[in-house]
Design an enzyme around this catalytic site. Structure first.
Site, PDB file in Angstrom:
ATOM      1  N   ARG A 161       2.554  -0.165  10.964  1.00 58.64           N
ATOM      2  CA  ARG A 161       3.500  -0.021  12.071  1.00 58.64           C
ATOM      3  C   ARG A 161       3.975  -1.320  12.718  1.00 58.64           C
ATOM      4  NH1 ARG A 161       0.146   4.829  14.581  1.00 58.64           N
ATOM      5  NH2 ARG A 161      -1.449   3.660  13.460  1.00 58.64           N
TER       6      ARG A 161
ATOM      7  N   LYS B 145      -7.446   8.003  -0.730  1.00 60.80           N
ATOM      8  CA  LYS B 145      -8.776   8.330  -0.195  1.00 60.80           C
ATOM      9  C   LYS B 145      -9.332   9.603  -0.848  1.00 60.80           C
ATOM     10  CE  LYS B 145      -7.958   6.074   4.282  1.00 60.80           C
ATOM     11  NZ  LYS B 145      -6.533   5.705   4.255  1.00 60.80           N
TER      12      LYS B 145
ATOM     13  N   LYS C  90       0.840  -1.206   0.000  1.00 60.46           N
ATOM     14  CA  LYS C  90       0.000   0.000   0.000  1.00 60.46           C
ATOM     15  C   LYS C  90       0.871   1.250   0.000  1.00 60.46           C
ATOM     16  CE  LYS C  90      -2.430   1.804   3.626  1.00 60.46           C
ATOM     17  NZ  LYS C  90      -2.613   3.248   3.699  1.00 60.46           N
TER      18      LYS C  90
ATOM     19  N   ASP D 206     -13.241  14.370  -4.117  1.00 62.50           N
ATOM     20  CA  ASP D 206     -13.065  15.551  -4.961  1.00 62.50           C
ATOM     21  C   ASP D 206     -14.187  15.563  -6.002  1.00 62.50           C
ATOM     22  OD1 ASP D 206     -11.836  17.735  -6.352  1.00 62.50           O
ATOM     23  OD2 ASP D 206      -9.874  17.028  -5.661  1.00 62.50           O
TER      24      ASP D 206
ATOM     25  N   ASP E  37      -3.490   4.343  -1.938  1.00 60.60           N
ATOM     26  CA  ASP E  37      -4.455   4.770  -0.918  1.00 60.60           C
ATOM     27  C   ASP E  37      -4.412   6.283  -0.704  1.00 60.60           C
ATOM     28  OD1 ASP E  37      -6.267   4.676   1.156  1.00 60.60           O
ATOM     29  OD2 ASP E  37      -4.794   4.087   2.662  1.00 60.60           O
TER      30      ASP E  37
ATOM     31  N   THR F  11     -11.847   5.715  11.360  1.00 59.20           N
ATOM     32  CA  THR F  11     -12.010   5.189  12.727  1.00 59.20           C
ATOM     33  C   THR F  11     -11.572   6.173  13.811  1.00 59.20           C
ATOM     34  OG1 THR F  11      -9.904   4.113  12.416  1.00 59.20           O
ATOM     35  CG2 THR F  11     -11.852   2.728  12.218  1.00 59.20           C
TER      36      THR F  11
HETATM   37  O1  C5P Z   1       0.404   1.508  10.917  1.00 57.32           O
HETATM   38  P1  C5P Z   1      -0.918   0.825  10.840  1.00 57.32           P
HETATM   39  O2  C5P Z   1      -0.867  -0.685  10.843  1.00 57.32           O
HETATM   40  O3  C5P Z   1      -1.936   1.381  11.767  1.00 57.32           O
HETATM   41  O4  C5P Z   1      -1.306   1.170   9.339  1.00 57.32           O
HETATM   42  C1  C5P Z   1      -2.502   1.468   8.959  1.00 57.32           C
HETATM   43  C2  C5P Z   1      -2.507   1.949   7.544  1.00 57.32           C
HETATM   44  O5  C5P Z   1      -3.843   1.849   7.136  1.00 57.32           O
HETATM   45  C3  C5P Z   1      -2.120   3.422   7.363  1.00 57.32           C
HETATM   46  O6  C5P Z   1      -1.486   3.598   6.106  1.00 57.32           O
HETATM   47  C4  C5P Z   1      -3.431   4.180   7.379  1.00 57.32           C
HETATM   48  O7  C5P Z   1      -3.522   5.258   6.487  1.00 57.32           O
HETATM   49  C5  C5P Z   1      -4.448   3.111   6.991  1.00 57.32           C
HETATM   50  N1  C5P Z   1      -5.624   3.171   7.870  1.00 57.32           N
HETATM   51  C6  C5P Z   1      -6.859   3.307   7.317  1.00 57.32           C
HETATM   52  N2  C5P Z   1      -7.973   3.356   8.109  1.00 57.32           N
HETATM   53  C7  C5P Z   1      -7.865   3.238   9.417  1.00 57.32           C
HETATM   54  C8  C5P Z   1      -6.629   3.079   9.987  1.00 57.32           C
HETATM   55  C9  C5P Z   1      -5.512   3.066   9.194  1.00 57.32           C
HETATM   56  O8  C5P Z   1      -6.981   3.378   6.103  1.00 57.32           O
HETATM   57  N3  C5P Z   1      -8.957   3.245  10.150  1.00 57.32           N
END
Ligand code: C5P
Length: 243
Positions: free
Chosen positions: A221, A70, A41, A73, A68, A128
């Protein structure tokens, strides 16, 4: 590509969120982990720092890519962004369901024009991190009701799938069945305690997220911050294999 074809073509359901601070770090991770990953991603964290290198790597087609950004627009802008996607390996793009049906249909139409290997259009319903007060500001009283409404609108307008927090996947499958491609971030080895400071409050383990019906687990992470990323990825993949 159809949703079913993408499910079949994935090597495994693990997608690394390549949110690194620079290209050399990203490149080193791709060399070490790339061959074992289902997908990679790419989002704004890396893109704004290394757009040229990222684009060259996408064009090399070495790994399926989830772009990604998001998007939220006007339809023309989203459509043109999809039209200009580099290479043929972008398998998923994200848009905000709150962009509305016209924007979502334009995204799907632009994706369809890319032909057989087109990217799937995946809709984000509610992020979230939004707490009750922030949801109220957006006119949303109940989180799940908001997800239901936005998810339905997005799928009706042509989205191929949805981003769903692990804790929402079971309800999403009950609501929309097996069709939509469900992408799940918030993967952790252990569920964080409330108030632990981890922003992934709706987290779940890889095995549980898949059991719940997710198609793709986005992991950032836990791998990026691991002192031994290969080992961490191997543990995650181990949890993804059927017993
Ligand atoms: O680091 P982590 O495992 O939390 O990575 C989450 C990834 O997924 C990030 O790139 C973040 O932009 C995306 N994400 C998301 N929606 C969420 C939480 C994280 O799209 N609710």
């Amino acid at each position: 590509m159809t949703t079913e074809n993408l499910r079949r073509s994935l090597k495994n359901p693990v997608c690394l969120a390549l949110d690194t601070p620079d290209w050399p770090t990203a490149e080193s991770l791709l060399e070490r982990l790339g061959p074992s990953l289902g997908m990679v991603k790419i989002g704004p964290v890396l893109y704004v720092r290394a757009a040229g290198s990222v684009t060259d790597w996408i064009e090399s087609g070495t790994c399926p890519v989830f772009l990604d950004f998001k998007w939220h627009d006007i339809p023309h802008t989203v459509s043109e962004a999809i039209r200009g996607l580099p290479g043929r390996s972008v398998r998923l793009v994200t848009i905000h369901a709150q962009g509305g049906p016209a924007m979502i249909s334009a995204a799907r139409e632009a994706a369809e024009k890319k032909g057989e290997n087109r990217p799937l259009v995946i809709a984000v319903t509610l992020l979230t991190h939004l707490a009750k007060g922030e949801l109220c500001l957006l006119g949303i009283k109940d989180r799940w009701e908001g997800i239901q409404r936005l998810g339905k609108a997005a799928l009706d307008a042509g989205a191929d799938g949805l981003v769903m927090a692990p804790g929402d996947v079971v309800r999403a499958r009950e609501e929309w069945g097996p069709g939509p491609f469900i992408v799940t971030p918030g993967i952790r080895f252990v569920r964080p305690e409330a108030g632990s400071g981890d922003d992934q409050v709706l987290s779940e383990t890889p095995a549980r997220a898949l059991e719940n019906g997710s198609d793709l687990l986005v992991v950032g992470r836990p791998i990026l911050e691991s002192p031994t990323p290969e080992k961490t990825l191997e543990e995650i993949l181990g949890q993804c294999r059927p017993e």
